[in-house]
Design a protein around this motif. Structure first.
Motif, mmCIF file in Angstrom:
data_model
loop_
_atom_site.group_PDB
_atom_site.id
_atom_site.type_symbol
_atom_site.label_atom_id
_atom_site.label_comp_id
_atom_site.label_asym_id
_atom_site.label_seq_id
_atom_site.Cartn_x
_atom_site.Cartn_y
_atom_site.Cartn_z
ATOM 1 N N ILE A 23 12.939 48.291 62.968
ATOM 2 C CA ILE A 23 12.861 49.733 62.751
ATOM 3 C C ILE A 23 13.169 50.380 64.099
ATOM 4 O O ILE A 23 12.541 50.039 65.110
ATOM 5 N N LEU A 24 14.116 51.271 64.129
ATOM 6 C CA LEU A 24 14.555 51.917 65.373
ATOM 7 C C LEU A 24 13.943 53.300 65.482
ATOM 8 O O LEU A 24 13.701 53.960 64.472
ATOM 9 N N GLY A 25 13.709 53.748 66.716
ATOM 10 C CA GLY A 25 13.127 55.074 66.876
ATOM 11 C C GLY A 25 13.146 55.556 68.307
ATOM 12 O O GLY A 25 13.570 54.848 69.218
ATOM 13 N N ASP A 26 12.693 56.773 68.468
ATOM 14 C CA ASP A 26 12.597 57.422 69.771
ATOM 15 C C ASP A 26 11.152 57.745 70.072
ATOM 16 O O ASP A 26 10.326 57.883 69.159
ATOM 17 N N GLU A 27 10.851 57.883 71.356
ATOM 18 C CA GLU A 27 9.490 58.231 71.761
ATOM 19 C C GLU A 27 9.308 59.727 71.979
ATOM 20 O O GLU A 27 8.199 60.235 71.895
ATOM 21 N N ASN A 28 10.386 60.438 72.279
ATOM 22 C CA ASN A 28 10.251 61.867 72.558
ATOM 23 C C ASN A 28 11.375 62.636 71.891
ATOM 24 O O ASN A 28 12.466 62.686 72.448
ATOM 25 N N PRO A 29 11.156 63.227 70.728
ATOM 26 C CA PRO A 29 9.912 63.196 69.961
ATOM 27 C C PRO A 29 9.763 61.850 69.245
ATOM 28 O O PRO A 29 10.754 61.202 68.904
ATOM 29 N N LEU A 30 8.522 61.474 68.999
ATOM 30 C CA LEU A 30 8.211 60.212 68.355
ATOM 31 C C LEU A 30 8.707 60.222 66.919
ATOM 32 O O LEU A 30 8.403 61.136 66.152
ATOM 33 N N GLY A 31 9.503 59.234 66.558
ATOM 34 C CA GLY A 31 9.974 59.169 65.179
ATOM 35 C C GLY A 31 10.979 58.067 64.946
ATOM 36 O O GLY A 31 11.531 57.475 65.871
ATOM 37 N N VAL A 32 11.208 57.790 63.682
ATOM 38 C CA VAL A 32 12.166 56.777 63.252
ATOM 39 C C VAL A 32 13.563 57.384 63.275
ATOM 40 O O VAL A 32 13.762 58.527 62.868
ATOM 41 N N THR A 33 14.542 56.589 63.741
ATOM 42 C CA THR A 33 15.934 57.042 63.751
ATOM 43 C C THR A 33 16.840 56.157 62.907
ATOM 44 O O THR A 33 17.959 56.537 62.594
ATOM 45 N N GLY A 34 16.368 54.969 62.559
ATOM 46 C CA GLY A 34 17.194 54.080 61.762
ATOM 47 C C GLY A 34 16.520 52.748 61.523
ATOM 48 O O GLY A 34 15.440 52.474 62.034
ATOM 49 N N VAL A 35 17.211 51.923 60.767
ATOM 50 C CA VAL A 35 16.719 50.568 60.493
ATOM 51 C C VAL A 35 17.902 49.609 60.632
ATOM 52 O O VAL A 35 18.996 49.881 60.150
ATOM 53 N N ARG A 36 17.669 48.522 61.350
ATOM 54 C CA ARG A 36 18.693 47.493 61.511
ATOM 55 C C ARG A 36 18.450 46.435 60.445
ATOM 56 O O ARG A 36 17.346 45.891 60.339
ATOM 57 N N VAL A 37 19.489 46.165 59.630
ATOM 58 C CA VAL A 37 19.381 45.187 58.550
ATOM 59 C C VAL A 37 20.385 44.068 58.770
ATOM 60 O O VAL A 37 21.400 44.244 59.444
ATOM 61 N N THR A 40 21.937 38.652 54.141
ATOM 62 C CA THR A 40 21.541 37.271 53.860
ATOM 63 C C THR A 40 22.741 36.451 53.405
ATOM 64 O O THR A 40 22.664 35.226 53.339
ATOM 65 N N ALA A 41 23.868 37.115 53.124
ATOM 66 C CA ALA A 41 25.070 36.419 52.675
ATOM 67 C C ALA A 41 25.892 35.891 53.854
ATOM 68 O O ALA A 41 26.316 34.735 53.848
ATOM 69 N N ASP A 42 26.097 36.738 54.872
ATOM 70 C CA ASP A 42 26.971 36.311 55.972
ATOM 71 C C ASP A 42 26.372 36.505 57.371
ATOM 72 O O ASP A 42 27.012 36.208 58.365
ATOM 73 N N GLY A 43 25.147 37.019 57.450
ATOM 74 C CA GLY A 43 24.492 37.180 58.747
ATOM 75 C C GLY A 43 24.895 38.409 59.532
ATOM 76 O O GLY A 43 24.387 38.638 60.626
ATOM 77 N N SER A 44 25.810 39.201 58.985
ATOM 78 C CA SER A 44 26.228 40.413 59.700
ATOM 79 C C SER A 44 25.080 41.425 59.728
ATOM 80 O O SER A 44 24.205 41.412 58.859
ATOM 81 N N GLU A 45 25.083 42.273 60.756
ATOM 82 C CA GLU A 45 24.041 43.281 60.897
ATOM 83 C C GLU A 45 24.652 44.663 60.915
ATOM 84 O O GLU A 45 25.804 44.850 61.305
ATOM 85 N N LYS A 46 23.860 45.634 60.489
ATOM 86 C CA LYS A 46 24.282 47.041 60.578
ATOM 87 C C LYS A 46 23.049 47.902 60.711
ATOM 88 O O LYS A 46 21.930 47.492 60.376
ATOM 89 N N VAL A 47 23.265 49.106 61.226
ATOM 90 C CA VAL A 47 22.183 50.075 61.376
ATOM 91 C C VAL A 47 22.368 51.159 60.328
ATOM 92 O O VAL A 47 23.463 51.712 60.175
ATOM 93 N N ILE A 48 21.294 51.437 59.618
ATOM 94 C CA ILE A 48 21.292 52.505 58.624
ATOM 95 C C ILE A 48 20.494 53.664 59.227
ATOM 96 O O ILE A 48 19.289 53.526 59.469
ATOM 97 N N PRO A 49 21.135 54.798 59.512
ATOM 98 C CA PRO A 49 20.390 55.947 60.055
ATOM 99 C C PRO A 49 19.389 56.465 59.022
ATOM 100 O O PRO A 49 19.687 56.534 57.829
ATOM 101 N N CYS A 50 18.185 56.801 59.480
ATOM 102 C CA CYS A 50 17.174 57.372 58.592
ATOM 103 C C CYS A 50 16.098 58.053 59.432
ATOM 104 O O CYS A 50 15.998 57.828 60.629
ATOM 105 N N ASP A 51 15.309 58.887 58.783
ATOM 106 C CA ASP A 51 14.241 59.627 59.456
ATOM 107 C C ASP A 51 12.856 59.051 59.163
ATOM 108 O O ASP A 51 11.864 59.532 59.696
ATOM 109 N N GLY A 52 12.781 58.043 58.313
ATOM 110 C CA GLY A 52 11.506 57.437 57.963
ATOM 111 C C GLY A 52 11.735 56.098 57.309
ATOM 112 O O GLY A 52 12.830 55.805 56.836
ATOM 113 N N PHE A 53 10.692 55.282 57.285
ATOM 114 C CA PHE A 53 10.784 53.957 56.681
ATOM 115 C C PHE A 53 9.471 53.667 55.976
ATOM 116 O O PHE A 53 8.409 53.764 56.583
ATOM 117 N N PHE A 54 9.542 53.321 54.710
ATOM 118 C CA PHE A 54 8.348 53.069 53.919
ATOM 119 C C PHE A 54 8.461 51.708 53.255
ATOM 120 O O PHE A 54 9.490 51.381 52.687
#
Length: 96
Positions: A23-37, A40-54
């Motif tokens: 889960i990616l984020g910033d400290e100032n202001p504190l918050g989520v900025t994205g999620v790195r996924v 499972t098929a090929d091992g590639s990674e990408k970042v999905i921008p978002c403002d929250g993670f539940f």
């Protein structure tokens, strides 16, 4: 029913066959900025921008293990200090 609702929601994009790596984020202001996924098929990674993670795994809390050790709320949920993940026992944190 819930799955059908999810699939029909135009604001939701399903990421099949991926695991959450970070889960990616910033400290100032504190918050989520994205999620790195990771695929499972090929091992590639990408970042999905978002403002929250539940994280949700069901409708009923899985708190049976701690029900006699921690302060609980109605419905079987673990009580946490407002604005935090701290429970009634020091060093034990709850999420979900």
């Amino acid at each position: 029913i819930l799955q059908d609702r999810l699939f029909k929601n135009p604001k939701v994009e399903i990421e099949w066959n991926h695991t959450v790596e970070e889960i990616l984020g910033d400290e100032n202001p504190l918050g989520v900025t994205g999620v790195r996924v990771k695929s499972t098929a090929d091992g590639s990674e990408k970042v999905i921008p978002c403002d929250g993670f539940f994280v949700a795994i069901g409708h009923a809390p899985s708190s049976e293990l701690v029900k006699d050790s921690l302060k609980m709320q109605s419905g079987g949920y673990v009580w946490v200090e407002p604005g935090s993940t701290r429970t009634s026992q020091p060093g034990i944190f709850a999420a979900g």
